[in-house]
Design a protein around this motif. Structure first.
Motif, PDB file in Angstrom:
ATOM      1  N   LEU A  48       0.838  -1.208   0.000  1.00  6.49           N
ATOM      2  CA  LEU A  48       0.000   0.000   0.000  1.00  6.49           C
ATOM      3  C   LEU A  48       0.869   1.252   0.000  1.00  6.49           C
ATOM      4  CD1 LEU A  48      -2.884  -0.928   2.469  1.00  6.49           C
ATOM      5  CD2 LEU A  48      -2.724  -1.298  -0.003  1.00  6.49           C
ATOM      6  N   VAL A  49       0.292   2.324  -0.493  1.00 11.55           N
ATOM      7  CA  VAL A  49       0.930   3.635  -0.512  1.00 11.55           C
ATOM      8  C   VAL A  49       0.015   4.604   0.229  1.00 11.55           C
ATOM      9  CG1 VAL A  49       2.154   3.207  -2.676  1.00 11.55           C
ATOM     10  CG2 VAL A  49      -0.107   4.259  -2.734  1.00 11.55           C
ATOM     11  N   ILE A  50       0.525   5.791   0.517  1.00  9.86           N
ATOM     12  CA  ILE A  50      -0.272   6.786   1.235  1.00  9.86           C
ATOM     13  C   ILE A  50      -0.884   7.766   0.247  1.00  9.86           C
ATOM     14  CG2 ILE A  50      -0.228   8.617   2.976  1.00  9.86           C
ATOM     15  CD1 ILE A  50       0.180   5.694   3.978  1.00  9.86           C
ATOM     16  N   ASP A  51      -2.208   7.889   0.312  1.00  6.68           N
ATOM     17  CA  ASP A  51      -2.943   8.841  -0.508  1.00  6.68           C
ATOM     18  C   ASP A  51      -3.234  10.068   0.347  1.00  6.68           C
ATOM     19  OD1 ASP A  51      -4.488  10.078  -2.465  1.00  6.68           O
ATOM     20  OD2 ASP A  51      -6.301   8.987  -1.918  1.00  6.68           O
ATOM     21  N   HIS A  52      -2.893  11.241  -0.176  1.00  6.24           N
ATOM     22  CA  HIS A  52      -3.251  12.500   0.475  1.00  6.24           C
ATOM     23  C   HIS A  52      -4.677  12.852   0.059  1.00  6.24           C
ATOM     24  CE1 HIS A  52       1.142  13.097   0.982  1.00  6.24           C
ATOM     25  NE2 HIS A  52       0.766  13.851   2.007  1.00  6.24           N
ATOM     26  N   LEU A  53      -5.621  12.706   0.969  1.00  6.77           N
ATOM     27  CA  LEU A  53      -7.012  13.015   0.668  1.00  6.77           C
ATOM     28  C   LEU A  53      -7.202  14.500   0.369  1.00  6.77           C
ATOM     29  CD1 LEU A  53      -8.611  10.800   3.450  1.00  6.77           C
ATOM     30  CD2 LEU A  53      -8.263  10.217   1.037  1.00  6.77           C
ATOM     31  N   CYS A  54      -6.312  15.326   0.921  1.00  6.08           N
ATOM     32  CA  CYS A  54      -6.366  16.776   0.711  1.00  6.08           C
ATOM     33  C   CYS A  54      -5.719  17.177  -0.611  1.00  6.08           C
ATOM     34  CB  CYS A  54      -5.678  17.492   1.871  1.00  6.08           C
ATOM     35  SG  CYS A  54      -3.936  17.018   2.080  1.00  6.08           S
ATOM     36  N   ARG A  55      -5.059  16.237  -1.286  1.00  2.18           N
ATOM     37  CA  ARG A  55      -4.349  16.440  -2.554  1.00  2.18           C
ATOM     38  C   ARG A  55      -3.119  17.335  -2.398  1.00  2.18           C
ATOM     39  NH1 ARG A  55      -6.430  12.430  -3.280  1.00  2.18           N
ATOM     40  NH2 ARG A  55      -4.864  12.034  -4.811  1.00  2.18           N
ATOM     41  N   ASN A  56      -2.672  17.594  -1.170  1.00  2.00           N
ATOM     42  CA  ASN A  56      -1.503  18.433  -0.917  1.00  2.00           C
ATOM     43  C   ASN A  56      -0.344  17.534  -0.486  1.00  2.00           C
ATOM     44  OD1 ASN A  56       0.438  20.199   0.004  1.00  2.00           O
ATOM     45  ND2 ASN A  56      -1.011  21.548   1.029  1.00  2.00           N
ATOM     46  N   ARG A  57       0.590  17.288  -1.380  1.00  2.00           N
ATOM     47  CA  ARG A  57       1.691  16.355  -1.107  1.00  2.00           C
ATOM     48  C   ARG A  57       2.595  16.793   0.034  1.00  2.00           C
ATOM     49  NH1 ARG A  57       3.586  14.800  -7.257  1.00  2.00           N
ATOM     50  NH2 ARG A  57       1.756  13.532  -7.743  1.00  2.00           N
ATOM     51  N   ALA A  58       2.647  18.078   0.339  1.00  2.00           N
ATOM     52  CA  ALA A  58       3.497  18.567   1.424  1.00  2.00           C
ATOM     53  C   ALA A  58       2.809  18.464   2.788  1.00  2.00           C
ATOM     54  CB  ALA A  58       3.915  20.014   1.163  1.00  2.00           C
ATOM     55  N   CYS A  59       1.551  18.042   2.808  1.00  2.00           N
ATOM     56  CA  CYS A  59       0.798  17.931   4.057  1.00  2.00           C
ATOM     57  C   CYS A  59       1.255  16.707   4.850  1.00  2.00           C
ATOM     58  CB  CYS A  59      -0.694  17.839   3.759  1.00  2.00           C
ATOM     59  SG  CYS A  59      -1.721  17.658   5.245  1.00  2.00           S
ATOM     60  N   VAL A  60       1.419  16.891   6.168  1.00  2.00           N
ATOM     61  CA  VAL A  60       1.794  15.785   7.052  1.00  2.00           C
ATOM     62  C   VAL A  60       0.742  15.544   8.139  1.00  2.00           C
ATOM     63  CG1 VAL A  60       4.286  15.933   6.628  1.00  2.00           C
ATOM     64  CG2 VAL A  60       3.272  17.337   8.431  1.00  2.00           C
ATOM     65  N   ASN A  61      -0.481  16.016   7.916  1.00  2.00           N
ATOM     66  CA  ASN A  61      -1.583  15.781   8.852  1.00  2.00           C
ATOM     67  C   ASN A  61      -2.092  14.356   8.618  1.00  2.00           C
ATOM     68  OD1 ASN A  61      -4.026  15.601  10.215  1.00  2.00           O
ATOM     69  ND2 ASN A  61      -4.636  17.693   9.728  1.00  2.00           N
ATOM     70  N   PRO A  62      -1.904  13.444   9.579  1.00  2.00           N
ATOM     71  CA  PRO A  62      -2.330  12.054   9.376  1.00  2.00           C
ATOM     72  C   PRO A  62      -3.825  11.902   9.096  1.00  2.00           C
ATOM     73  CG  PRO A  62      -0.984  12.239  11.354  1.00  2.00           C
ATOM     74  CD  PRO A  62      -1.257  13.637  10.867  1.00  2.00           C
ATOM     75  N   GLU A  63      -4.627  12.865   9.552  1.00  2.00           N
ATOM     76  CA  GLU A  63      -6.064  12.815   9.281  1.00  2.00           C
ATOM     77  C   GLU A  63      -6.371  12.980   7.792  1.00  2.00           C
ATOM     78  OE1 GLU A  63      -8.306  15.523  11.714  1.00  2.00           O
ATOM     79  OE2 GLU A  63      -7.096  15.055  13.474  1.00  2.00           O
ATOM     80  N   HIS A  64      -5.406  13.457   7.036  1.00  2.00           N
ATOM     81  CA  HIS A  64      -5.581  13.690   5.608  1.00  2.00           C
ATOM     82  C   HIS A  64      -5.039  12.544   4.768  1.00  2.00           C
ATOM     83  CE1 HIS A  64      -5.866  18.365   6.020  1.00  2.00           C
ATOM     84  NE2 HIS A  64      -6.598  17.714   6.922  1.00  2.00           N
ATOM     85  N   MET A  65      -4.669  11.434   5.412  1.00  2.00           N
ATOM     86  CA  MET A  65      -4.008  10.342   4.702  1.00  2.00           C
ATOM     87  C   MET A  65      -4.772   9.041   4.836  1.00  2.00           C
ATOM     88  SD  MET A  65      -0.126  11.043   5.910  1.00  2.00           S
ATOM     89  CE  MET A  65       0.356  12.696   6.328  1.00  2.00           C
ATOM     90  N   GLU A  66      -4.636   8.226   3.793  1.00  2.00           N
ATOM     91  CA  GLU A  66      -5.231   6.891   3.801  1.00  2.00           C
ATOM     92  C   GLU A  66      -4.286   5.946   3.070  1.00  2.00           C
ATOM     93  OE1 GLU A  66      -9.423   4.710   2.612  1.00  2.00           O
ATOM     94  OE2 GLU A  66      -9.007   6.697   1.799  1.00  2.00           O
ATOM     95  N   ALA A  67      -4.090   4.758   3.629  1.00  2.00           N
ATOM     96  CA  ALA A  67      -3.275   3.737   2.974  1.00  2.00           C
ATOM     97  C   ALA A  67      -4.154   3.029   1.938  1.00  2.00           C
ATOM     98  CB  ALA A  67      -2.739   2.743   3.997  1.00  2.00           C
ATOM     99  N   VAL A  68      -3.720   3.064   0.676  1.00  2.00           N
ATOM    100  CA  VAL A  68      -4.480   2.475  -0.427  1.00  2.00           C
ATOM    101  C   VAL A  68      -3.515   1.784  -1.383  1.00  2.00           C
ATOM    102  CG1 VAL A  68      -6.331   4.228  -0.310  1.00  2.00           C
ATOM    103  CG2 VAL A  68      -4.379   4.595  -1.828  1.00  2.00           C
ATOM    104  N   SER A  69      -4.063   1.016  -2.309  1.00  2.00           N
ATOM    105  CA  SER A  69      -3.223   0.408  -3.342  1.00  2.00           C
ATOM    106  C   SER A  69      -2.703   1.504  -4.268  1.00  2.00           C
ATOM    107  CB  SER A  69      -4.017  -0.617  -4.155  1.00  2.00           C
ATOM    108  OG  SER A  69      -4.981   0.041  -4.951  1.00  2.00           O
ATOM    109  N   ASN A  70      -1.616   1.219  -4.949  1.00  2.00           N
ATOM    110  CA  ASN A  70      -1.070   2.185  -5.897  1.00  2.00           C
ATOM    111  C   ASN A  70      -2.099   2.497  -6.982  1.00  2.00           C
ATOM    112  OD1 ASN A  70       1.230   3.804  -6.680  1.00  2.00           O
ATOM    113  ND2 ASN A  70       1.314   2.496  -8.485  1.00  2.00           N
ATOM    114  N   ARG A  71      -2.838   1.490  -7.427  1.00  2.00           N
ATOM    115  CA  ARG A  71      -3.869   1.682  -8.450  1.00  2.00           C
ATOM    116  C   ARG A  71      -4.941   2.654  -7.949  1.00  2.00           C
ATOM    117  NH1 ARG A  71      -8.829  -0.094 -10.227  1.00  2.00           N
ATOM    118  NH2 ARG A  71      -9.000  -0.376 -12.470  1.00  2.00           N
ATOM    119  N   GLU A  72      -5.418   2.435  -6.726  1.00  2.00           N
ATOM    120  CA  GLU A  72      -6.443   3.321  -6.161  1.00  2.00           C
ATOM    121  C   GLU A  72      -5.908   4.745  -6.046  1.00  2.00           C
ATOM    122  OE1 GLU A  72     -10.048   4.648  -4.593  1.00  2.00           O
ATOM    123  OE2 GLU A  72      -9.598   2.737  -5.560  1.00  2.00           O
ATOM    124  N   ASN A  73      -4.670   4.890  -5.602  1.00  2.00           N
ATOM    125  CA  ASN A  73      -4.059   6.208  -5.460  1.00  2.00           C
ATOM    126  C   ASN A  73      -3.992   6.906  -6.823  1.00  2.00           C
ATOM    127  OD1 ASN A  73      -2.786   8.284  -3.966  1.00  2.00           O
ATOM    128  ND2 ASN A  73      -0.780   7.504  -4.530  1.00  2.00           N
TER     129      ASN A  73
END
Length: 91
Positions: A48-73
């Motif tokens: 799995l990889v980490i998807d930034h739900l906020c779409r901001n790659r520089a964000c480090v707020n764990p509430e904005h992240m979800e572990a998903v497959s690379n395909r889903e990301n």
């Protein structure tokens, strides 16, 4: 999105050319968002990889992240391939 998201927490240090926060630990480069996710939720499951739900790659707020497959990301992103995959119309 159906819910209000908390503010982003922008990594104050070095940012990679791809827009991800990063730092060095024990002679290895560490991506700050991955370290933040693991500190909050434990190890990222294999495959799995980490998807930034906020779409901001520089964000480090764990509430904005979800572990998903690379395909889903990829499908959640805004690349031409992702837009085409979401389309129900042939090119």
């Amino acid at each position: 999105m159906g819910h209000q998201m908390t503010p982003c927490s922008i990594w104050p240090g070095s940012i990679s050319s791809e827009g991800y926060g990063r730092y060095w630990r024990d002679g290895r480069q560490v991506y700050a968002h991955r370290a933040a996710f693991e500190a909050a939720f434990g190890p990222i499951p294999d495959g799995l990889v980490i998807d930034h739900l906020c779409r901001n790659r520089a964000c480090v707020n764990p509430e904005h992240m979800e572990a998903v497959s690379n395909r889903e990301n990829t499908l959640r992103g805004d690349s031409p391939a992702a837009r085409a995959a979401r389309s129900d119309v042939c090119a």
